[in-house]
Design an enzyme around this catalytic site. Structure first.
Site, short mmCIF file in Angstrom:
data_model
loop_
_atom_site.label_atom_id
_atom_site.label_comp_id
_atom_site.label_asym_id
_atom_site.label_seq_id
_atom_site.Cartn_x
_atom_site.Cartn_y
_atom_site.Cartn_z
N CYS A 11 -14.50 14.05 3.53
CA CYS A 11 -14.89 15.12 3.84
C CYS A 11 -14.40 16.55 3.00
O CYS A 11 -13.09 16.49 3.13
CB CYS A 11 -15.25 15.55 5.21
SG CYS A 11 -16.18 14.49 6.21
N ARG A 59 -11.89 13.89 -2.96
CA ARG A 59 -11.69 13.08 -1.44
C ARG A 59 -12.79 12.29 -1.19
O ARG A 59 -12.34 11.45 -0.20
CB ARG A 59 -11.74 14.29 -0.46
CG ARG A 59 -10.72 15.55 -0.94
CD ARG A 59 -11.07 16.85 -0.07
NE ARG A 59 -10.71 16.69 1.41
CZ ARG A 59 -9.46 16.89 2.04
NH1 ARG A 59 -8.47 17.11 1.45
NH2 ARG A 59 -9.36 16.47 3.45
N TRP A 77 -18.34 12.60 3.97
CA TRP A 77 -17.92 11.09 3.95
C TRP A 77 -18.69 10.72 4.97
O TRP A 77 -17.74 10.82 6.40
CB TRP A 77 -16.63 10.83 3.68
CG TRP A 77 -16.19 9.57 3.19
CD1 TRP A 77 -16.24 9.04 1.95
CD2 TRP A 77 -15.82 8.47 3.93
NE1 TRP A 77 -15.92 7.77 1.96
CE2 TRP A 77 -15.61 7.47 3.39
CE3 TRP A 77 -15.46 8.41 5.26
CZ2 TRP A 77 -14.95 6.31 3.79
CZ3 TRP A 77 -14.98 7.06 5.95
CH2 TRP A 77 -14.66 6.00 5.09
N ASN A 111 -14.81 18.41 9.47
CA ASN A 111 -14.07 17.12 8.84
C ASN A 111 -13.45 16.59 10.07
O ASN A 111 -12.71 17.39 10.70
CB ASN A 111 -13.37 17.67 7.80
CG ASN A 111 -12.51 16.75 7.21
OD1 ASN A 111 -12.72 15.63 7.49
ND2 ASN A 111 -11.35 17.03 6.31
N GLY A 112 -13.54 15.18 10.26
CA GLY A 112 -12.75 14.54 11.59
C GLY A 112 -13.88 14.01 12.35
O GLY A 112 -14.86 13.66 11.87
N GLU A 151 0.42 -3.82 -5.24
CA GLU A 151 0.22 -2.58 -5.78
C GLU A 151 -0.84 -2.77 -6.88
O GLU A 151 -1.89 -2.31 -7.15
CB GLU A 151 1.15 -1.61 -6.18
CG GLU A 151 0.87 -0.28 -6.68
CD GLU A 151 -0.09 0.49 -5.76
OE1 GLU A 151 -0.43 0.08 -4.65
OE2 GLU A 151 -0.68 1.43 -6.68
N LYS A 170 -4.94 -1.88 -6.77
CA LYS A 170 -5.12 -0.94 -7.98
C LYS A 170 -6.40 -1.43 -8.80
O LYS A 170 -7.35 -0.79 -8.82
CB LYS A 170 -4.24 -0.45 -9.02
CG LYS A 170 -4.00 0.64 -9.54
CD LYS A 170 -3.54 1.86 -8.83
CE LYS A 170 -4.13 1.79 -7.56
NZ LYS A 170 -3.30 2.69 -6.44
N GLU A 189 -9.44 -1.83 -6.23
CA GLU A 189 -10.22 -0.75 -5.63
C GLU A 189 -10.82 0.03 -6.79
O GLU A 189 -12.13 0.58 -6.50
CB GLU A 189 -9.11 0.35 -5.08
CG GLU A 189 -8.60 1.29 -5.80
CD GLU A 189 -7.38 2.16 -5.10
OE1 GLU A 189 -7.95 2.75 -4.20
OE2 GLU A 189 -6.34 2.02 -5.53
N HIS A 246 1.01 -23.64 -1.33
CA HIS A 246 0.78 -24.01 -0.05
C HIS A 246 -0.53 -23.67 0.24
O HIS A 246 -0.90 -23.36 1.59
CB HIS A 246 1.80 -23.20 0.89
CG HIS A 246 3.30 -23.63 0.68
ND1 HIS A 246 3.81 -24.90 1.09
CD2 HIS A 246 4.25 -22.90 -0.31
CE1 HIS A 246 4.98 -24.83 0.67
NE2 HIS A 246 5.37 -23.71 -0.11
N LYS A 264 -10.33 9.80 -0.97
CA LYS A 264 -8.66 10.08 -1.27
C LYS A 264 -7.73 10.22 -0.13
O LYS A 264 -6.84 9.66 -0.03
CB LYS A 264 -8.61 11.42 -2.01
CG LYS A 264 -7.21 11.82 -2.53
CD LYS A 264 -6.84 10.78 -3.67
CE LYS A 264 -5.24 11.02 -4.31
NZ LYS A 264 -4.71 9.98 -4.60
O1 M6R Z 1 -2.35 9.80 1.32
P1 M6R Z 1 -1.68 8.64 1.56
O2 M6R Z 1 -0.49 8.23 0.69
O3 M6R Z 1 -1.32 8.57 3.10
O4 M6R Z 1 -2.84 7.56 1.38
C1 M6R Z 1 -2.72 6.21 1.70
C2 M6R Z 1 -3.68 5.44 0.97
O5 M6R Z 1 -4.99 5.57 1.76
C3 M6R Z 1 -3.78 5.35 -0.49
O6 M6R Z 1 -2.52 5.16 -0.62
C4 M6R Z 1 -4.75 4.27 -0.84
O7 M6R Z 1 -4.55 3.14 -0.63
C5 M6R Z 1 -5.09 4.72 -2.59
N1 M6R Z 1 -6.55 4.74 -2.61
C6 M6R Z 1 -4.61 3.68 -3.12
O8 M6R Z 1 -4.80 3.81 -4.63
#
Ligand code: M6R
Length: 606
Positions: free
Chosen positions: A2, A27, A75, A99-100, A479, A483, A486, A502, A601
């Site tokens: 949002c 976001r 969102w 937002n929230g 990671e 990446k 996602e 295993h 985001k």
């Molecule tokens: O703002 P933050 O670092 O707390 O966010 C944490 C995760 O939401 C963020 O790292 C998310 O996993 C990303 N989309 C990864 O690319």
């Protein structure tokens, strides 16, 4: 998650609201809307879909005109994405964007229905709008103060009252909202990029402070209507930092910004060749005395914590527990006032990480946050803050924020190791000097993009792939895997290479892609054996390794070689090809790289 923008001033606000919302697109959102004061009435336009859909709708139905308005990108949480569920919500007297999440909206809704109110949407927000209307008796601040006493949950809200056609009202708790102070008017926004074009000066609203914006100024008061004097912050991000600057995507730009981001983050934390985190308030004496260290975060930030664990345990000899924030907050962790809890977050607003921080404080631990966004909730609530200086990260897929989080983890590990007497001053200086070399090394390996583009072209038809590694390479592979999945939507898992036998190796069939990270010299032979095992079962292997190990290239179908550094520093180099591979795979598949489906985001709800 949002986005909110509001404006009251001398200029027509509609284009300004849309422009501000476009800066918050990163976001994540699925619908958008605005409410504008037009000839003494509140006019609302809203639409499911992107901002372009809203603009199209306004083109067809007529664009409102006015100098005071609020806008929102939603969102969906309560109710599917639809025109009706889009914000703003309200009636002829009141309109709000929110937002929230309002946790007790059901009981409020029942109460309001008993009072004769009706509802058109499935949202919690409409309940707040109608509650404001219920309490409104001519003074908006009174109504807002009444409402925030009754609602439970998280909120940032922008509010219009028909009777006050040149004013925007705002309030927040556990969701971000800033007040921008412009020359021709004033703003509310979820984040700085939305207002950067117009002003750099802004206030941070504390929980339940109520702001009244008019063309000539902003009044802030507390819930009891006592005036609050606010300190003006000046955003140090330049406008270019929030623009693509010639790159096709923010993600590519942000990958390329990593050398600068790391330099800017570590430079102020190194003094006479030694790590120096004391400017944040974390002294060597404090570091020496902690019993246990927890690192708590979500997603990529949690993966940075995992690298932190490996490095701290290896060189400082202190046990570190890494927790996913959403697990930590509910698992009743054993924490005392002798422990250090480190929260890592790019946005500083992630709901679960913020809740974990509050829990750690309740239990008496010292809390230290590693945060990118200045003045964010996590930064403000923790005892000690180490800001990363990555600049604004716009792409949903985190890249440069991860790189700077890692660099802080290294500095902390070196300082801890020295403070605990686990390494000598000379060794500490040697390691610090090695970290200082990282930005230049990354700059050199950014040229690997063509190699990674080629590897990506071999992945685009895969349904599923495995990332494997051992030790630090395993921590890093998590990671890489996140990446890739996602943004390219290819199912991917990361596995400790030694664990394959295993169970997971049964998944490996002809042509299945496996990306093996093999940068750790003490584990190289073992990882190589694992690579051979998957290759023997038909896998197509990409190996990310260091110069000098190419002799073994026969085992891999594709090779990415990295310059040599100390073993513990290798993740800082190996992250680049992983990011490139994910990026180019998504580009070649035609995915929306910067705004992957279903993702936001900043995850400000549980
Ligand atoms: O703002 P933050 O670092 O707390 O966010 C944490 C995760 O939401 C963020 O790292 C998310 O996993 C990303 N989309 C990864 O690319």
């Amino acid at each position: 998650m949002c986005g909110i923008v509001g404006y009251t001033g001398k200029n027509d606000c509609v284009d300004l609201l849309i422009d501000g919302l476009s800066k918050l697109e990163y976001r994540g959102y699925d619908s958008a809307g605005i409410a504008v004061m037009c000839d003494g009435q509140i006019e609302v336009k809203k639409s499911k879909g992107r901002l372009a859909d809203l603009e199209k709708k306004m083109g067809e139905e007529g664009k409102p005109h006015g100098t005071c308005g609020i806008g929102h990108t939603r969102w969906a949480t309560h109710g599917e994405p639809s025109d009706i569920n889009s914000h703003p919500h309200g009636n002829k007297r009141v309109s709000i964007v929110h937002n929230g999440i309002i946790e007790n909206y059901r009981e409020i809704k029942e109460f309001l229905i008993d009072q004769g109110y009706s509802f058109v949407s499935e949202t919690d927000t409409e309940t707040v709008a109608k509650l404001l209307d219920y309490y409104y008796e001519g003074n908006p601040v009174d109504a807002i103060a009444h409402v925030i006493k009754e609602i439970r949950g998280s909120y940032a809200m922008g509010i219009l009252f028909r009777d006050f056609p040149d004013k925007v009202y705002a309030v927040r708790k556990d969701s971000p909202l800033i007040i921008g102070l412009g020359e021709d008017g004033n703003f509310i926004a979820s984040d700085v990029p939305a207002i950067l074009k117009y002003t750099r000066n802004y206030y941070l609203l504390e929980p339940n402070e109520i702001a009244t914006l008019s063309v000539n100024g902003v009044d802030v008061c507390d819930i009891h209507k006592n005036p609050v004097k606010k300190e003006v912050n000046v955003a140090d991000w330049d406008l270019d930092a929030a623009e693509k600057g010639g790159y096709e995507h923010f993600m590519l730009k942000e990958i390329n910004e990593q050398p600068t981001a790391i330099r800017t983050t570590i430079a102020p934390r190194i003094s006479e060749g030694m790590p120096y985190l004391e400017e944040s308030g974390m002294t060597k004496e404090m570091l020496r005395d902690y019993n246990r260290i927890y690192i708590v975060a979500c997603g990529t930030a949690m993966h940075a914590g995992l690298i932190g664990k490996y490095v701290i345990e290896r060189i400082a000899g202190i046990e570190v527990t890494v927790d996913i924030a959403s697990e930590f907050r509910y698992r009743n962790p054993i924490i005392t006032d002798k422990d250090l809890v480190i929260l890592i977050s790019q946005s500083g607003e992630t709901a679960d990480t913020l809740a974990a921080l509050k829990l750690a404080k309740e239990k008496g631990a010292t809390t230290m946050s590693v945060v990118n966004v200045k003045g964010s909730s996590i930064a403000r609530e923790s005892d000690v803050v180490v800001y990363t200086h990555a600049g604004p990260e716009i792409s949903v897929a985190s890249t440069k924020a991860y790189a700077v989080q890692l660099s802080v983890m290294y500095l902390l590990a070196f300082e801890l190791a020295y403070a605990k007497g686990a390494i000598s001053k000379e060794k500490c200086m040697e390691l610090t000097a090695e970290l200082q070399k990282v930005p230049d090394k990354i700059q050199d390996i950014l040229v690997l993009k063509e190699r990674c583009q080629f590897i990506a072209s071999r992945l685009i038809n895969a349904e599923s792939l495995l990332y494997i590694g051992r030790g630090l390479d395993y921590a890093l592979s998590m990671e890489g895997s996140l990446k890739l999945k996602e943004i390219s939507y290819i199912h991917s898992e990361s596995y400790a290479a030694g664990e394959l036998k295993h169970g997971t190796i049964s998944l490996v069939t002809d042509d299945m892609p496996v990306i093996a990270i093999a940068t750790q010299s003490d584990l190289f032979e073992k990882t190589l054996s694992n690579i051979k095992e998957v290759k023997a079962r038909g896998a197509k292997v990409t190996m990310i390794c260091r110069e000098g190990t190419e002799d073994d290239k026969a085992v891999a179908n594709h090779l990415v070689t990295l310059p040599n550094m100390d073993d513990i520093m290798m993740p800082m180099l190996a992250l680049v090809p992983m990011q490139y591979i994910a990026y180019y795979t998504a580009v070649l598949k035609g995915c929306d790289v910067d705004k992957p489906r279903n993702l936001a985001k900043s995850v400000t709800v549980e």
